[in-house]
Motif scaffolding. Sequence first.
Motif, PDB file in Angstrom:
ATOM      1  N   ALA A  26       0.662  -1.500   0.368  1.00 13.50           N
ATOM      2  CA  ALA A  26       0.161  -0.016   0.178  1.00 13.50           C
ATOM      3  C   ALA A  26       0.941   1.320  -0.038  1.00 13.50           C
ATOM      4  O   ALA A  26       0.359   2.335  -0.899  1.00 13.50           O
ATOM      5  N   MET A  27       1.882   1.447   0.784  1.00  9.18           N
ATOM      6  CA  MET A  27       2.827   2.378   1.148  1.00  9.18           C
ATOM      7  C   MET A  27       3.408   2.537  -0.324  1.00  9.18           C
ATOM      8  O   MET A  27       3.773   3.718  -0.948  1.00  9.18           O
ATOM      9  N   GLN A  28       3.971   1.736  -1.216  1.00 12.16           N
ATOM     10  CA  GLN A  28       5.190   1.443  -2.298  1.00 12.16           C
ATOM     11  C   GLN A  28       3.558   2.554  -3.229  1.00 12.16           C
ATOM     12  O   GLN A  28       4.541   3.340  -3.984  1.00 12.16           O
ATOM     13  N   THR A  29       2.556   1.884  -3.334  1.00  9.42           N
ATOM     14  CA  THR A  29       1.829   2.218  -5.013  1.00  9.42           C
ATOM     15  C   THR A  29       1.402   3.682  -4.005  1.00  9.42           C
ATOM     16  O   THR A  29       1.377   4.434  -5.285  1.00  9.42           O
ATOM     17  N   GLU A  30       0.741   3.811  -3.377  1.00 13.30           N
ATOM     18  CA  GLU A  30       0.995   5.524  -3.065  1.00 13.30           C
ATOM     19  C   GLU A  30       2.271   6.040  -3.186  1.00 13.30           C
ATOM     20  O   GLU A  30       1.513   7.101  -3.906  1.00 13.30           O
ATOM     21  N   ILE A  31       3.307   5.862  -2.744  1.00 14.27           N
ATOM     22  CA  ILE A  31       4.305   6.171  -3.127  1.00 14.27           C
ATOM     23  C   ILE A  31       4.438   6.678  -4.371  1.00 14.27           C
ATOM     24  O   ILE A  31       5.019   7.687  -5.150  1.00 14.27           O
ATOM     25  N   GLU A  32       4.691   6.056  -5.506  1.00 16.07           N
ATOM     26  CA  GLU A  32       4.783   5.824  -6.829  1.00 16.07           C
ATOM     27  C   GLU A  32       4.176   6.356  -7.459  1.00 16.07           C
ATOM     28  O   GLU A  32       4.363   7.597  -8.324  1.00 16.07           O
TER      29      GLU A  32
END
Length: 330
Positions: A125-131
């Motif tokens: 979830a964090m990775q997607t949001e940051i990307e």
Amino acid sequence: MTRQTALKLSIGYLITLMAISIGFSTVLYRVYSNELNRGLHRQGTYFLQFQPITEFDDLRQQQLDEGLGHLRGNLIIFNLAILVIGGVASYGLARRTLRPIEQAIEAQNRFTADASHELRTPLTAMQTEIEVALRNPTLDKKETKELLKSNLEELAKLKQLSEGLLRLSGSNGHQILVEPVELAEVIKDALDRVILAASHKQIKITTKLKSVRTKGDQANLTDLVAILLDNAIKYSPEKTTISLKLHRDTHHALVEIRDQGFGIKATDLPHIFERFYRADPSRSKEKTEGYGLGLSIAKKIANVHRGSISVVSYLGKGSIFTVTLPLAKA
Ligand code: ADP
């Protein structure tokens, strides 16, 4: 791999067994041949007066060869039997020895797999949001703040999960339980922790506390009661009541937590103390937070204190969790 390991171990057992058996047979053969030789020699001195010396020597050699031949044959059969029977028994023994080790490794693998799976969800979830944010050329301050806030939430979840995993990994399982602990104090401390969550849902908590003492670790016991209270709040609708009772029987302290919540299905009941097990949350309208680790931590704390947790639940009506702990002798 298991069969191979068992085979290797059984070969080790068998080699040891055969070394003992062959060693024993060699000693037996030596002793017997000496004895036979000595016996025949004694016989010889008696018969020498009736027979010529060369004839007697032949007879003696013949008897000696015959006796030793018999013994050799018997020892070979004996060792072959040991090889076959010992081989089968060694394999059985090796499998038996390896079974608990296999089970421990299996449990460890399952734990690692489950933990990795749970860790992946907030991380993804964090990775997607940051990307997504990085790809946005017009990202403003407000959006950045929102992203950071959401990341912080995911991080809090990760922290909660890693703390749970650490507790389950079990370094605190061998503490010496000598300190007397007043359970009424434990309950009050646990109540302090959950009171805010209860008031958010307008849940009333009533208490009936006697002075009862057990031996153990106050902080861990507080965690145990707080986990059960936290669940009672999470899995109850608003404006219900939770009743908490501390009493004792002849040998035990009993902490009873009774809620008017959603209850637990009979099919879920045997599993709720398993790590990462979460019963179908669809019964509760709101989505409840959690990783299915609370009850397994609670059970572990109870076990360390030589106690137990039992549960009775009525679907749609509520659940009663009872913690039983040994009484501290006065
Ligand atoms: P978590 O609460 O994080 O899901 P737990 O190990 O504490 O994990 O609980 C496991 C499951 O047992 C929960 O998901 C829930 O379905 C069920 N459960 C636990 N306590 C209660 C309760 N008081 N009432 C209803 N269901 C409960």
